[in-house]
Design a protein around this motif. Structure first.
Motif, PDB file in Angstrom:
ATOM      1  N   GLU A 170       0.833  -1.297   0.063  1.00 37.95           N
ATOM      2  CA  GLU A 170       0.076   0.115   0.045  1.00 37.95           C
ATOM      3  C   GLU A 170       0.803   1.070   0.052  1.00 37.95           C
ATOM      4  OE1 GLU A 170      -3.578   2.126   2.665  1.00 37.95           O
ATOM      5  OE2 GLU A 170      -3.227  -0.037   2.854  1.00 37.95           O
ATOM      6  N   SER A 171       1.894   1.167   0.671  1.00 31.58           N
ATOM      7  CA  SER A 171       2.927   2.469   0.662  1.00 31.58           C
ATOM      8  C   SER A 171       3.385   2.807  -0.333  1.00 31.58           C
ATOM      9  CB  SER A 171       4.095   2.073   1.757  1.00 31.58           C
ATOM     10  OG  SER A 171       4.703   1.082   1.079  1.00 31.58           O
ATOM     11  N   SER A 172       3.552   1.890  -1.468  1.00 34.62           N
ATOM     12  CA  SER A 172       4.079   2.260  -2.742  1.00 34.62           C
ATOM     13  C   SER A 172       3.065   2.583  -3.780  1.00 34.62           C
ATOM     14  CB  SER A 172       5.132   1.223  -3.304  1.00 34.62           C
ATOM     15  OG  SER A 172       4.225   0.091  -3.697  1.00 34.62           O
ATOM     16  N   ARG A 173       1.853   2.312  -3.631  1.00 36.98           N
ATOM     17  CA  ARG A 173       0.802   2.528  -4.603  1.00 36.98           C
ATOM     18  C   ARG A 173       0.369   3.838  -5.073  1.00 36.98           C
ATOM     19  NH1 ARG A 173      -3.636  -1.575  -2.040  1.00 36.98           N
ATOM     20  NH2 ARG A 173      -2.950  -3.440  -2.920  1.00 36.98           N
ATOM     21  N   LYS A 174       1.021   4.735  -4.261  1.00 34.53           N
ATOM     22  CA  LYS A 174       0.587   6.125  -4.624  1.00 34.53           C
ATOM     23  C   LYS A 174       1.713   6.667  -5.867  1.00 34.53           C
ATOM     24  CE  LYS A 174      -1.031   8.121  -0.345  1.00 34.53           C
ATOM     25  NZ  LYS A 174      -0.828   9.241   0.782  1.00 34.53           N
ATOM     26  N   GLU A 175       2.862   5.926  -5.681  1.00 37.46           N
ATOM     27  CA  GLU A 175       4.044   6.169  -6.612  1.00 37.46           C
ATOM     28  C   GLU A 175       4.079   5.591  -7.816  1.00 37.46           C
ATOM     29  OE1 GLU A 175       5.809   8.571  -5.104  1.00 37.46           O
ATOM     30  OE2 GLU A 175       4.691   8.385  -3.279  1.00 37.46           O
ATOM     31  N   ILE A 176       3.135   4.534  -7.952  1.00 39.84           N
ATOM     32  CA  ILE A 176       3.132   3.706  -9.177  1.00 39.84           C
ATOM     33  C   ILE A 176       3.158   4.764 -10.466  1.00 39.84           C
ATOM     34  CG2 ILE A 176       0.640   3.422  -9.064  1.00 39.84           C
ATOM     35  CD1 ILE A 176       1.155   0.595 -10.453  1.00 39.84           C
ATOM     36  N   ASP A 177       3.812   4.400 -11.330  1.00 36.51           N
ATOM     37  CA  ASP A 177       3.804   5.142 -12.759  1.00 36.51           C
ATOM     38  C   ASP A 177       2.939   4.389 -13.805  1.00 36.51           C
ATOM     39  OD1 ASP A 177       4.305   6.175 -15.089  1.00 36.51           O
ATOM     40  OD2 ASP A 177       6.379   6.632 -14.822  1.00 36.51           O
ATOM     41  N   LEU A 178       1.892   4.637 -14.126  1.00 33.00           N
ATOM     42  CA  LEU A 178       0.778   3.848 -14.582  1.00 33.00           C
ATOM     43  C   LEU A 178       1.469   3.841 -15.930  1.00 33.00           C
ATOM     44  CD1 LEU A 178      -2.770   4.581 -13.320  1.00 33.00           C
ATOM     45  CD2 LEU A 178      -1.468   2.582 -13.244  1.00 33.00           C
ATOM     46  N   PHE A 179       1.700   4.858 -16.517  1.00 32.90           N
ATOM     47  CA  PHE A 179       2.411   4.993 -18.114  1.00 32.90           C
ATOM     48  C   PHE A 179       3.701   3.894 -18.248  1.00 32.90           C
ATOM     49  CE2 PHE A 179       0.523   9.184 -17.382  1.00 32.90           C
ATOM     50  CZ  PHE A 179       0.063   9.270 -18.733  1.00 32.90           C
ATOM     51  N   ALA A 180       4.270   3.737 -17.175  1.00 33.34           N
ATOM     52  CA  ALA A 180       5.538   2.991 -17.263  1.00 33.34           C
ATOM     53  C   ALA A 180       4.843   1.364 -17.165  1.00 33.34           C
ATOM     54  CB  ALA A 180       6.522   3.066 -16.276  1.00 33.34           C
ATOM     55  N   CYS A 181       3.883   1.145 -16.426  1.00 29.82           N
ATOM     56  CA  CYS A 181       3.251  -0.073 -16.367  1.00 29.82           C
ATOM     57  C   CYS A 181       2.672  -0.544 -17.626  1.00 29.82           C
ATOM     58  CB  CYS A 181       2.246  -0.076 -15.161  1.00 29.82           C
ATOM     59  SG  CYS A 181       2.865  -0.203 -13.485  1.00 29.82           S
ATOM     60  N   VAL A 182       1.903   0.506 -18.115  1.00 33.72           N
ATOM     61  CA  VAL A 182       1.245   0.214 -19.384  1.00 33.72           C
ATOM     62  C   VAL A 182       2.486  -0.354 -20.515  1.00 33.72           C
ATOM     63  CG1 VAL A 182      -0.053   0.896 -21.439  1.00 33.72           C
ATOM     64  CG2 VAL A 182      -0.791   1.319 -18.963  1.00 33.72           C
ATOM     65  N   ARG A 183       3.416   0.397 -20.436  1.00 32.54           N
ATOM     66  CA  ARG A 183       4.533   0.282 -21.517  1.00 32.54           C
ATOM     67  C   ARG A 183       5.064  -1.089 -21.368  1.00 32.54           C
ATOM     68  NH1 ARG A 183       5.911   5.896 -20.535  1.00 32.54           N
ATOM     69  NH2 ARG A 183       5.299   7.194 -22.282  1.00 32.54           N
ATOM     70  N   ALA A 184       5.463  -1.286 -20.016  1.00 37.40           N
ATOM     71  CA  ALA A 184       5.944  -2.641 -19.946  1.00 37.40           C
ATOM     72  C   ALA A 184       5.402  -3.925 -19.841  1.00 37.40           C
ATOM     73  CB  ALA A 184       6.595  -2.560 -18.182  1.00 37.40           C
ATOM     74  N   GLY A 185       3.876  -3.725 -19.692  1.00 38.26           N
ATOM     75  CA  GLY A 185       2.954  -4.832 -20.115  1.00 38.26           C
ATOM     76  C   GLY A 185       2.919  -5.058 -21.341  1.00 38.26           C
ATOM     77  N   PHE A 186       3.171  -3.983 -22.424  1.00 37.85           N
ATOM     78  CA  PHE A 186       2.772  -4.519 -23.732  1.00 37.85           C
ATOM     79  C   PHE A 186       4.371  -4.747 -24.433  1.00 37.85           C
ATOM     80  CE2 PHE A 186      -1.059  -2.466 -23.492  1.00 37.85           C
ATOM     81  CZ  PHE A 186      -1.970  -3.289 -24.283  1.00 37.85           C
ATOM     82  N   GLU A 187       5.258  -4.159 -23.764  1.00 33.97           N
ATOM     83  CA  GLU A 187       6.686  -4.641 -24.174  1.00 33.97           C
ATOM     84  C   GLU A 187       6.973  -6.061 -24.049  1.00 33.97           C
ATOM     85  OE1 GLU A 187       9.636  -2.242 -22.429  1.00 33.97           O
ATOM     86  OE2 GLU A 187       8.938  -0.339 -23.415  1.00 33.97           O
ATOM     87  N   THR A 188       6.249  -6.708 -22.834  1.00 31.14           N
ATOM     88  CA  THR A 188       6.534  -8.050 -22.441  1.00 31.14           C
ATOM     89  C   THR A 188       5.816  -8.890 -23.578  1.00 31.14           C
ATOM     90  OG1 THR A 188       6.655  -7.596 -20.284  1.00 31.14           O
ATOM     91  CG2 THR A 188       5.896  -9.766 -21.016  1.00 31.14           C
ATOM     92  N   LEU A 189       4.436  -8.556 -23.910  1.00 28.60           N
ATOM     93  CA  LEU A 189       3.750  -9.078 -25.038  1.00 28.60           C
ATOM     94  C   LEU A 189       4.418  -9.117 -26.042  1.00 28.60           C
ATOM     95  CD1 LEU A 189       1.143 -10.789 -25.817  1.00 28.60           C
ATOM     96  CD2 LEU A 189       0.159  -8.518 -26.019  1.00 28.60           C
ATOM     97  N   LEU A 190       5.053  -8.133 -26.626  1.00 29.21           N
ATOM     98  CA  LEU A 190       5.546  -7.701 -27.869  1.00 29.21           C
ATOM     99  C   LEU A 190       6.636  -8.636 -28.111  1.00 29.21           C
ATOM    100  CD1 LEU A 190       4.916  -3.920 -28.342  1.00 29.21           C
ATOM    101  CD2 LEU A 190       3.599  -5.890 -29.747  1.00 29.21           C
ATOM    102  N   GLU A 191       7.385  -8.533 -26.931  1.00 25.77           N
ATOM    103  CA  GLU A 191       8.983  -9.267 -26.960  1.00 25.77           C
ATOM    104  C   GLU A 191       8.515 -11.003 -27.155  1.00 25.77           C
ATOM    105  OE1 GLU A 191      10.877  -8.094 -23.511  1.00 25.77           O
ATOM    106  OE2 GLU A 191      11.328  -6.083 -24.286  1.00 25.77           O
ATOM    107  N   ALA A 192       7.564 -11.272 -26.433  1.00 29.87           N
ATOM    108  CA  ALA A 192       7.131 -12.669 -26.500  1.00 29.87           C
ATOM    109  C   ALA A 192       6.668 -13.145 -27.907  1.00 29.87           C
ATOM    110  CB  ALA A 192       6.145 -12.986 -25.354  1.00 29.87           C
ATOM    111  N   ALA A 193       6.177 -12.217 -28.485  1.00 34.53           N
ATOM    112  CA  ALA A 193       5.603 -12.502 -29.955  1.00 34.53           C
ATOM    113  C   ALA A 193       6.730 -12.657 -30.867  1.00 34.53           C
ATOM    114  CB  ALA A 193       4.379 -11.604 -30.345  1.00 34.53           C
ATOM    115  N   ILE A 194       7.620 -11.677 -30.674  1.00 37.48           N
ATOM    116  CA  ILE A 194       8.999 -11.754 -31.533  1.00 37.48           C
ATOM    117  C   ILE A 194       9.742 -12.860 -31.355  1.00 37.48           C
ATOM    118  CG2 ILE A 194      10.989 -10.411 -31.911  1.00 37.48           C
ATOM    119  CD1 ILE A 194       9.665  -7.973 -31.338  1.00 37.48           C
ATOM    120  N   GLU A 195       9.885 -13.449 -30.083  1.00 36.22           N
ATOM    121  CA  GLU A 195      10.659 -14.484 -29.689  1.00 36.22           C
ATOM    122  C   GLU A 195      10.093 -15.954 -30.110  1.00 36.22           C
ATOM    123  OE1 GLU A 195      10.971 -14.389 -25.840  1.00 36.22           O
ATOM    124  OE2 GLU A 195      12.441 -12.807 -25.368  1.00 36.22           O
TER     125      GLU A 195
END
Length: 213
Positions: A186-211
């Protein structure tokens, strides 16, 4: 001559209702971000919006209904953003960038921060009817609109299957991000960067598709 007291503007009451509803949604989004969906109560949302619980229940029967209504309103908004993305963007990239462009909106914040709360696949009320299916189908339709060169492509089973698979993979990323939010302290939820999370999530999927190609 009797003077008739003028009635209030017909639109004023609706404007006040809209402002109250928006205040409740904004309060919910902020609290989901700060405390998490599960630990946020109706009383918390009402208090943060500056109204009583009774007022909350005039707009939403439950906390879950707030989430479901906002997700329902997000569907056409997101689909329109996907279609409007530059034609050169691949479907999943267009979905990622559409979400990034909407991250500041309360509808998206409520959806992304709803944690383990599922999107129903079995209808319980008319408003909830097949919400997850409708969400995925709207994204698939937007993908098909982007990639189809003509009417024949719109009807082509191969094109439709590809759009359907990509849509469900992309929506899966968004659902995974919701679950990941609940695992944060809970202490870190305020600090979460949603932009970074969305980018990271889709990068994971796109990298898996390429591999896997």
């Amino acid at each position: 001559m009797v003077k008739v007291k003028p009635t209030a503007e017909p639109g004023r009451r609706e404007q006040n209702k809209r402002r109250t509803r928006e205040a409740l949604i904004q309060a919910a989004a902020g609290l989901f971000h700060e405390k998490g969906y599960e630990d946020t109560t109706v009383a918390d949302i009402a208090s943060a919006a500056g109204v009583g619980e009774r007022t909350f229940f005039r707009y939403f029967p439950t906390k879950e209904s707030l989430l479901l209504q906002e997700t329902r309103e997000l569907i056409p908004l997101l689909a329109g953003e996907i279609v409007a993305r530059p034609p050169a963007e691949a479907p999943l990239v267009a979905l990622r960038n559409a979400i990034l462009g909407l991250v500041g909106r309360d509808e998206v914040l409520v959806f992304l921060l709803a944690g383990r709360q599922p999107l129903p696949t079995i209808p319980r009320t008319h408003g909830e009817r097949f919400l997850l299916f409708d969400f995925e189908e709207a994204v698939a339709s937007a993908f098909l609109t982007r990639t189809a060169a003509n009417d024949a492509d719109l009807r082509d089973p191969e094109h439709r299957l590809r759009a359907s698979i990509l849509a469900r993979a992309g929506v899966g990323v968004l659902r995974a991000l919701r679950l990941a939010h609940t695992q944060l302290p809970e202490s870190s939820r305020k600090e979460i960067d949603l932009f970074a999370c969305v980018r990271a999530g889709f990068e994971t999927l796109l990298e898996a598709a390429i591999e896997g190609a």
